[in-house]
Design a protein around this motif. Structure first.
Motif, short mmCIF file in Angstrom:
data_model
loop_
_atom_site.label_atom_id
_atom_site.label_comp_id
_atom_site.label_asym_id
_atom_site.label_seq_id
_atom_site.Cartn_x
_atom_site.Cartn_y
_atom_site.Cartn_z
N GLU A 112 48.33 7.84 53.67
CA GLU A 112 48.66 8.42 52.50
C GLU A 112 49.69 7.72 51.74
O GLU A 112 49.55 7.54 50.56
N GLN A 130 43.05 9.21 59.08
CA GLN A 130 43.67 10.30 58.79
C GLN A 130 43.25 11.15 60.01
O GLN A 130 42.74 12.10 60.12
N PRO A 139 45.61 16.84 56.63
CA PRO A 139 46.43 15.84 56.01
C PRO A 139 47.33 16.58 55.07
O PRO A 139 47.09 17.47 54.26
N GLY A 142 48.16 14.10 50.57
CA GLY A 142 47.28 13.59 49.80
C GLY A 142 46.00 12.92 50.49
O GLY A 142 44.96 12.42 49.64
N GLY A 143 45.88 12.90 51.64
CA GLY A 143 44.64 12.35 52.36
C GLY A 143 43.41 13.01 51.99
O GLY A 143 42.58 12.25 51.92
N ARG A 146 43.28 11.65 47.79
CA ARG A 146 43.19 10.36 47.46
C ARG A 146 42.23 9.56 48.20
O ARG A 146 41.37 8.69 47.55
#
Ligand code: CO8
Length: 258
Positions: A112, A130, A139, A142-143, A146
Motif C-alpha cells: 500500500e 495483500q 487491507p 488503500g489496498g 488502489r
C-alpha cells in the motif's frame, strides 16, 4: 536531520529515504511512519530537492504493518487511537514526485505504501501482495482501493482474497510497476529516473503529478477540465517560455522553476 527508523541521503537534487528496520523486514510501526512522514515533508519543503525515492532493503521494501503491535489491539484501541491512520496519510501531502524503488517483499501496508508513491520501479526479486486476509483482517491503507485501480478487479480480487504474492514480472504485466530491473541495478535505475525528473521544471512536475492523481478522483470530463486549466496556467510561467525557446533553438532547456 537524522531519524531512528529511516536513513536519508541526498544525491544532487534527489532525496533517498530508506526504510530501516531490517530485523523486522521494515515492518511499518508508528515510529517508522512518523519518521517517514517527517522526512518526506522536510524534503518536500527543501527547494534544492526535485524528486524523492522511497526504498527499503534488498530483502524487503516493507513486509507490512507491524503485526506484533496490531496483535495487541482491540476495536476500541484502533478506533480511539485512530490506529496509525494519521501517519499513513502524510505521503499524500507531498507535492514533489515520489518514486518507490522496491526490492524484496512489499506486502500488506508495504504494498500500500508503494502504491501511495507516484510510480514503482521494481527489482526482479520484488514480491507484492495483500496477505491481510490470512491474518483475519482486510487491507487498511488503500489496498482494496488502489490495487484494483492499478491492476484490474480480477487481479486485485485474486491477490486480496487468496493473500498470494505476485512476482515483479507479473506486477509489471498487470501494470502495478512501471519497470523491472535486475536487483543490483535498482537504485541506479531509480536514481536515473529521478534525475531526469529533477531536470524538468519543478512546478510543472508538481502539476503533472496533481493532474494524473486527479484522474483517480474525478470523472473524465471534470479531469479534462482540470488538466486544461493547468495547461493554460503553464503559459504564465517562465519555464514554458524557456522550454519552447530551447526546443526551437535546438539546445537543452534550463528551467528556473519560475
Ligand atoms: N510485522 C512484524 N514483524 C514482521 C513482519 C510484520 N508485518 N513481517 C516480518 N516480520 C518479522 C518476523 O516476525 C521475523 O522476526 P523474528 O526474527 O523476530 O522472528 C523477521 O521479521 C523476519 O521474518 P521471517 O522470519 O518471517 O522471514 P521469512 O523470510 O521467513 O518470511 C515474509 C518473510 C514472507 C515476509 C514473512 O515474514 C511474512 O509473511 N510476514 C508478514 C507479511 C504480512 O502478513 N504482512 C501484512 C501485515 S498486515 C498489514 O500490513 C495491514 C496494513 C494496515 C495499515 C493500516 C493503516 C491505517
Amino acid at each position: 536531520m537524522s531519524y531512528e527508523n529511516v536513513l536519508t541521503e541526498t544525491i544532487g537534487k534527489v532525496a533517498v529515504i530508506r526504510l530501516n528496520r531490517p530485523k523486522a523486514l521494515n515492518a511499518l510501526n508508528d515510529a517508522l511512519m512518523i519518521d517517514l512522514g517527517n522526512a518526506l515533508l522536510a524534503f518536500d519543503a527543501d527547494e534544492n530537492i526535485g524528486c524523492i525515492i522511497v526504498t527499503g532493503s534488498e530483502k524487503a521494501f516493507a513486509a507490512g504493518a507491524d503485526i506484533t503491535v496490531m496483535a495487541r489491539y482491540n476495536y476500541m484501541d484502533v478506533l480511539k487511537g485512530e490506529f496509525i491512520t494519521r501517519n499513513w496519510e502524510t505521503i499524500r501531502r507531498v507535492r514533489k514526485p515520489v518514486i518507490a524503488a522496491v526490492a524484496g517483499y512489499a506486502l500488506g501496508g508495504g504494498c500500500e505504501l508503494a502504491m501511495m508513491c507516484d510510480f514503482i520501479i521494481a527489482a526482479d526479486n520484488a514480491k507484492f501482495g495483500q496477505p491481510e486476509i490470512k491474518l483475519g483482517i482486510v487491507p487498511g491503507a488503500g489496498g482494496t482501493q488502489r490495487l484494483p485501480r492499478a491492476v484490474s478487479k480480477a487481479k486485485a480480487m485474486d491477490l486480496c482474497l487468496t493473500g498470494r504474492m505476485m512476482d515483479a514480472q507479473e506486477a509489471e504485466r498487470a501494470g502495478l510497476v512501471s519497470r523491472v530491473v535486475p536487483a543490483d541495478k535498482l537504485m541506479d535505475e531509480a536514481l536515473a529516473a529521478a534525475i531526469v525528473i529533477t531536470e524538468m521544471s519543478q512546478p510543472v512536475a508538481a502539476m503533472v503529478k496533481d493532474s494524473v492523481n486527479r484522474a483517480y478522483e474525478t470523472t473524465l470530463a471534470e479531469g479534462i477540465k482540470y488538466e486544461r486549466a493547468l495547461f493554460y496556467s503553464c503559459f504564465a510561467t517562465e519555464d514554458q517560455t524557456e522550454g519552447m525557446a530551447a526546443f526551437l533553438e535546438k539546445r537543452p532547456p534550463s528551467f528556473k522553476n519560475q
